[in-house]
Write a protein that holds these residues in place. Sequence first.
Motif, PDB file in Angstrom:
ATOM      1  N   PRO A  52     -28.959  41.345  11.378  1.00  0.00           N
ATOM      2  CA  PRO A  52     -30.834  40.599  11.708  1.00  0.00           C
ATOM      3  C   PRO A  52     -30.339  39.330  11.403  1.00  0.00           C
ATOM      4  O   PRO A  52     -29.905  39.303  10.016  1.00  0.00           O
ATOM      5  CB  PRO A  52     -31.223  42.363  11.075  1.00  0.00           C
ATOM      6  CG  PRO A  52     -30.526  42.803  10.389  1.00  0.00           C
ATOM      7  CD  PRO A  52     -28.769  42.792  10.918  1.00  0.00           C
ATOM      8  N   PRO A  53     -31.096  38.486  10.826  1.00  0.00           N
ATOM      9  CA  PRO A  53     -31.894  37.157  11.302  1.00  0.00           C
ATOM     10  C   PRO A  53     -30.862  37.587   8.671  1.00  0.00           C
ATOM     11  O   PRO A  53     -31.001  36.604   8.172  1.00  0.00           O
ATOM     12  CB  PRO A  53     -33.084  37.239  11.156  1.00  0.00           C
ATOM     13  CG  PRO A  53     -33.061  37.309  12.757  1.00  0.00           C
ATOM     14  CD  PRO A  53     -32.817  38.598  12.377  1.00  0.00           C
ATOM     15  N   HIS A  54     -32.940  38.114   8.858  1.00  0.00           N
ATOM     16  CA  HIS A  54     -32.719  38.606   7.155  1.00  0.00           C
ATOM     17  C   HIS A  54     -31.127  38.707   6.510  1.00  0.00           C
ATOM     18  O   HIS A  54     -31.009  38.626   5.381  1.00  0.00           O
ATOM     19  CB  HIS A  54     -33.940  39.607   6.899  1.00  0.00           C
ATOM     20  CG  HIS A  54     -33.070  41.097   6.913  1.00  0.00           C
ATOM     21  ND1 HIS A  54     -33.513  42.030   8.134  1.00  0.00           N
ATOM     22  CD2 HIS A  54     -33.340  41.433   6.630  1.00  0.00           C
ATOM     23  CE1 HIS A  54     -33.664  42.794   8.446  1.00  0.00           C
ATOM     24  NE2 HIS A  54     -32.551  43.176   7.275  1.00  0.00           N
ATOM     25  N   GLU A  55     -30.037  39.322   7.167  1.00  0.00           N
ATOM     26  CA  GLU A  55     -28.800  39.310   6.808  1.00  0.00           C
ATOM     27  C   GLU A  55     -27.760  39.189   6.871  1.00  0.00           C
ATOM     28  O   GLU A  55     -26.447  38.329   6.547  1.00  0.00           O
ATOM     29  CB  GLU A  55     -28.175  40.804   6.830  1.00  0.00           C
ATOM     30  CG  GLU A  55     -29.307  42.362   6.565  1.00  0.00           C
ATOM     31  CD  GLU A  55     -28.890  43.140   6.992  1.00  0.00           C
ATOM     32  OE1 GLU A  55     -28.159  43.367   7.259  1.00  0.00           O
ATOM     33  OE2 GLU A  55     -29.352  44.293   6.432  1.00  0.00           O
ATOM     34  N   HIS A  56     -28.278  37.960   7.644  1.00  0.00           N
ATOM     35  CA  HIS A  56     -27.360  36.182   7.703  1.00  0.00           C
ATOM     36  C   HIS A  56     -26.586  36.006   6.655  1.00  0.00           C
ATOM     37  O   HIS A  56     -25.299  35.451   6.945  1.00  0.00           O
ATOM     38  CB  HIS A  56     -27.889  35.408   8.550  1.00  0.00           C
ATOM     39  CG  HIS A  56     -27.954  35.631  10.159  1.00  0.00           C
ATOM     40  ND1 HIS A  56     -28.628  35.039  10.856  1.00  0.00           N
ATOM     41  CD2 HIS A  56     -27.599  36.832  11.149  1.00  0.00           C
ATOM     42  CE1 HIS A  56     -28.853  35.206  12.529  1.00  0.00           C
ATOM     43  NE2 HIS A  56     -28.215  36.650  12.308  1.00  0.00           N
TER      44      HIS A  56
END
Length: 171
Positions: free
Chosen positions: A128-132
């Motif tokens: 997910p974007p917050h874990e990139h």
Amino acid sequence: MKQRPPSKWLALFAACFGLLMLYIDLFIVNIALPTIGQDFHTPLSTVSWTISGYVLMIGVLLMGIGRLGDLWEQRAVYLAGLMIFSGASLACGLASTIEALIVFRIIQGIGAAIMTPGTLAIIIRAFPPHEHGLAIGLYGGGIANFMEIVELIEEKQTSKWGLRPFSCLSC
């Protein structure tokens, strides 16, 4: 029955492992050049084409192959590259002439060029974007640290027994 989505950690591991194979393969052949020349009774100027052909294919094909991954599914393109790379690796190990080895290394470079651009895209899509940031950090840091561990193991084994344990991963 509801199908579970693929694990983001498995995707990260697969991308790191594939890219790591490419790097190990390149470094091992650099180290093995003198031995390859002796085994094939070939001058270093000819043997060096085992590296030049491999790297040339990566440099020439990388951008176009990256675009193919955008048009088709990144995973499918990556797996096709992995199959080409693995088959060519086996062929390199079985090569009986320097010419055959050079041709198989060129094919291996094509497989590497197909695999390389898709690794980061696969990781970005899996997380997910917050874990990139976490995923990219683990990707880069993990490969760098593993390469260092491989080099330390090989250095110790070479000095102890005169062999390189990871040389079986390449020609």
